[in-house]
Design a protein around this motif. Structure first.
Motif, short mmCIF file in Angstrom:
data_model
loop_
_atom_site.label_atom_id
_atom_site.label_comp_id
_atom_site.label_asym_id
_atom_site.label_seq_id
_atom_site.Cartn_x
_atom_site.Cartn_y
_atom_site.Cartn_z
N ILE A 255 0.83 -1.20 0.00
CA ILE A 255 0.00 0.00 0.00
C ILE A 255 0.87 1.25 0.00
O ILE A 255 1.80 1.38 0.80
N TRP A 256 0.56 2.17 -0.91
CA TRP A 256 1.16 3.49 -0.90
C TRP A 256 0.14 4.44 -0.27
O TRP A 256 -0.96 4.62 -0.81
N GLY A 257 0.47 5.02 0.85
CA GLY A 257 -0.46 5.90 1.55
C GLY A 257 -0.87 5.28 2.87
O GLY A 257 -0.49 4.16 3.22
N GLU A 258 -1.66 6.03 3.64
CA GLU A 258 -2.15 5.58 4.95
C GLU A 258 -3.53 4.95 4.77
O GLU A 258 -4.50 5.64 4.54
N LEU B 152 -10.39 10.07 2.47
CA LEU B 152 -9.87 10.71 1.28
C LEU B 152 -10.79 10.57 0.08
O LEU B 152 -10.94 11.50 -0.73
N LEU B 153 -11.44 9.41 -0.06
CA LEU B 153 -12.15 9.10 -1.30
C LEU B 153 -13.65 9.34 -1.28
O LEU B 153 -14.23 9.73 -2.30
N CYS C 206 2.90 11.50 -2.67
CA CYS C 206 3.51 10.17 -2.75
C CYS C 206 5.02 10.30 -2.90
O CYS C 206 5.51 11.03 -3.76
N LYS C 207 5.76 9.58 -2.06
CA LYS C 207 7.22 9.65 -2.06
C LYS C 207 7.87 8.37 -2.60
O LYS C 207 9.09 8.21 -2.50
N GLU C 208 7.10 7.46 -3.13
CA GLU C 208 7.64 6.18 -3.59
C GLU C 208 8.52 6.36 -4.84
O GLU C 208 8.12 6.96 -5.82
N GLY C 209 9.74 5.78 -4.79
CA GLY C 209 10.68 5.91 -5.89
C GLY C 209 10.18 5.30 -7.19
O GLY C 209 10.42 5.83 -8.28
N TYR C 210 9.48 4.16 -7.08
CA TYR C 210 8.95 3.48 -8.27
C TYR C 210 7.94 4.37 -8.98
O TYR C 210 7.92 4.47 -10.22
#
Length: 275
Positions: free
Chosen positions: A38-41, A48-49, A124-128
């Motif tokens: 999961i990306w995010g909390e 959020l949604l 989002c801080k994910e490198g991918y």
């Protein structure tokens, strides 16, 4: 797995089908899956949604990004989104289920492994994720022969095979182990072929095949070994895949083979693809 052509076409379908729908409910990890990242909390996903309106969708390499006002929902690798137009068809087990106020939904049941992200735009801080957005897409006008050569120059000094060059280190986001099989087949190169051994003519042919085949896959709705947002098989007929292994090569008539290399299955013709 989601690769460039699948992400491209599913994002297009999302723009056509989901635009202006409003989220009424979100169900996260209804069925736990240990290879779902999961990306995010996840505790904030509902907040959020819910009540957000779908405003668009894009693809970046193999990542699909659904836009809901200032929120982004991403799907990558085996996190395949599927659209359901009838509540009776909604999945009973899923890793993510987004329900809309018109009794339709998008569900995700992860195949093998996958990434799902829900976050505010720009957080989002994910490198991918960043790598997929930052690199030049093979669908872009900027994907020139000069750019292709420049990417290879950055790999010089290391022993790099044709498969590793096309499919690793996010050199070309969205070109994965599936897409590269057909590129290498048409280029006449075995996945194990050492890139340093290529002549200028062979290198240019590899670029041309990459450019042409990725576009063809996108134009024809993705590969025939994968499915789209509606569950339909892609229209692009693969030359090398689980569908064609052990059948005669269309070029020479010899049997197509398969093996294992760099952590995945490779398909090849030992007569038409040089090592």
């Amino acid at each position: 797995m989601l690769e460039l052509s699948e992400s491209y076409n599913i994002a297009k379908q999302m723009r056509d089908i989901l635009k202006d729908k409003i989220v009424s409910e979100v169900v996260v990890l209804q069925s736990p899956h240990k290879f779902t990242w999961i990306w995010g909390e996840k505790d904030s996903f509902e907040e959020l949604l819910e009540g957000k309106q779908v405003t668009g969708a894009n693809s970046y390499g193999g990542i699909i990004e659904l836009e809901l006002e200032d929120v982004r929902v991403t799907f990558a690798d085996g996190a395949y989104p599927r659209y359901y137009d009838n509540p009776k068809k909604f999945p009973k087990k899923s890793q993510l289920l987004i329900l809309f106020d018109d009794d339709t939904s998008v569900g995700v049941s992860v195949q093998m492994y996958g990434f799902i992200g829900i976050f505010k735009e720009g957080t989002c801080k994910e490198g991918y994720y960043f790598g997929s957005k930052a690199k030049v897409s093979p669908l872009s006008d900027a994907f020139t022969y000069e750019y292709f050569k420049q990417v290879y120059e950055q790999s010089k000094g290391k022993k790099v095979s044709a498969k590793a060059f096309l499919g690793t280190e996010q050199r070309f986001p969205g070109i994965g182990n599936g897409t590269l099989q057909d590129i290498l087949y048409q280029a006449g190169l075995h996945p194990r072929c050492d890139m340093e051994s290529l002549s200028e003519e062979e290198f240019h042919r590899l670029y041309t095949c990459t450019y042409d085949i990725v576009r063809q896959m996108c134009e024809e709705g993705g590969r025939d070994i994968e499915k789209d947002l509606l569950g339909n098989q892609g229209g692009y007929q693969t030359w090398l895949s689980k569908k064609t292994v052990w059948t005669p090569c269309t070029k020479c008539g010899y049997e197509l083979r398969k093996g294992s290399y760099l952590g995945g299955t490779i398909y090849y013709c030992e007569h038409c693809q040089r090592e």
